[in-house]
Scaffold this active site. Sequence first.
Site, PDB file in Angstrom:
ATOM      1  N   GLY A 279       0.878  -1.163   0.000  1.00  0.00           N
ATOM      2  CA  GLY A 279       0.000   0.000   0.000  1.00  0.00           C
ATOM      3  C   GLY A 279       0.913   1.209   0.000  1.00  0.00           C
ATOM      4  CB  CYS A 282       5.960   4.977  -3.163  1.00  0.00           C
ATOM      5  SG  CYS A 282       6.239   6.240  -1.931  1.00  0.00           S
TER       6      CYS A 282
END
Length: 456
Positions: A279, A282
């Site tokens: 998650g 980035c």
Amino acid sequence: MKTAIIGTGYVGLTTGVALAYLGHEVTCLDVDAAKVENLKKGISPIYEPHLDELMKLASRNLKFTLDAGDALRDAEVVFIAVGTPSLPDGNPDLTFLKSAAQSIGEKIASPYVVIVNKSTVPIGSGNWVESIVRDSYRARHAYQGSGFVVASNPEFLREGSALSDMLYADRVVVGADDPKALDVLRKLYQPLLEQTFEAPAFLPRPEGFRAVHFLTSDLQSAELIKYAANAFLALKISFINEISELSEKVGADIQHVSRGIGLDSRIGNRFLQAGIGWGGSCFGKDTAALISTGKEYGLPMPITQAARDVNTRQRARMVEILMSELKILKGRKIGILGLSFKPFTDDLRDAPALEIAKRLLERGAKVVGFDPVSMDRARKEWGETAIELVSNAEAVFSESDAVLLVTEWPQFRTIDFAKCAAQMKNKLILDGRGHLDSTQMNQAGIRLITLGRATR
Ligand code: UGA
């Protein structure tokens, strides 16, 4: 060296504080008045281990301001570390980057300024920034072509360990088409490259760590290194998650498999932790941007796309497993342990917890959740309606039909599971991170299902 940092998000603030600690005169610029006021008082806007302490140690060299002129006038190096959030088509939104470039062109006044792109930007953005700076710079100066240069210096910091990733980096990558700019940046990073700074007591230098590799390249290569690094890490995680699903089917244990392949030095053992998947701000954003850049050139990127697809699937699997265990989700109470996208941060961007909770809510379940540090942020960013937030980990178990472990905070291992089990309606934990000990759960009378581990 006089250094300005534009943007005091994760990247800007960590970079600014670390450079000030290394002895440079750093001024951090932001447009958010409340944030700047707090930073002046030494209050960090983010939860990042040791950031407050390092900020205090570096305070002599560190200034925060809302005034672009104040930050940029004397700067020899200017870092652009503004946000580049994803647009619906996968491309990054470059609005903040553009306005940063404009104000740099308007305000810089040193004879030679190195403008460093630290934000993750599409390949070719260095040239684009240069043209914007040039336009606003020319309006003030008789342009002689040597007043500034744009370089790329991608960051490889992980939230939760950003400061040690910065001070004890694997490498510093710098791309620029002017060798003089590379020299300026080598000088800026010298204490870090040669490890001549005194290590802070709370961030000790790893044993035997003596130097940091300095890699120089052209602008485009440096920009691509950032995307390629994140995409590779993302696909490493998705690869182990694909194997993890097969593991469950054939009766293997993904943690043994992961260790077994990771000991091969060609593969390496990091980023092979199977589970719900990645998650955060980035990997999702950067893999989408890479695919979108490929598309611009007519180049499909099937490997990167597959990494994304597997990642999406991991979140759905948590709900599928729960449905096959509980049959009916309507009216069930499901507890969630951990809300942030990873431990040691309060960042909730693209947090798997929210997506899983939404899927459960859609199916009529009631969802309660707890996180050791991101509760305030969850209240603000998610509102009260999505997940009922409870004040401690134990409360998640009360009357629950199942508890999902979504973020591997270490303190979740020391929960009194026997006591919590007594309060559960149905004694089931689904461990999405391979974090809990099966013997301990057995002893507590809890049925434990771990992603990637066959249930026996
Ligand atoms: C990532 C990269 O690791 C950094 O090098 C990069 O600088 C940063 O993105 C960025 O582009 O700004 P970050 O997202 O902060 O850093 O955190 P990671 O530690 O990489 O974790 C990302 C996600 O992958 C987390 O949800 C984590 O739980 C998950 N993950 C990580 C796994 O599922 N398995 C693993 O083995 C490792």
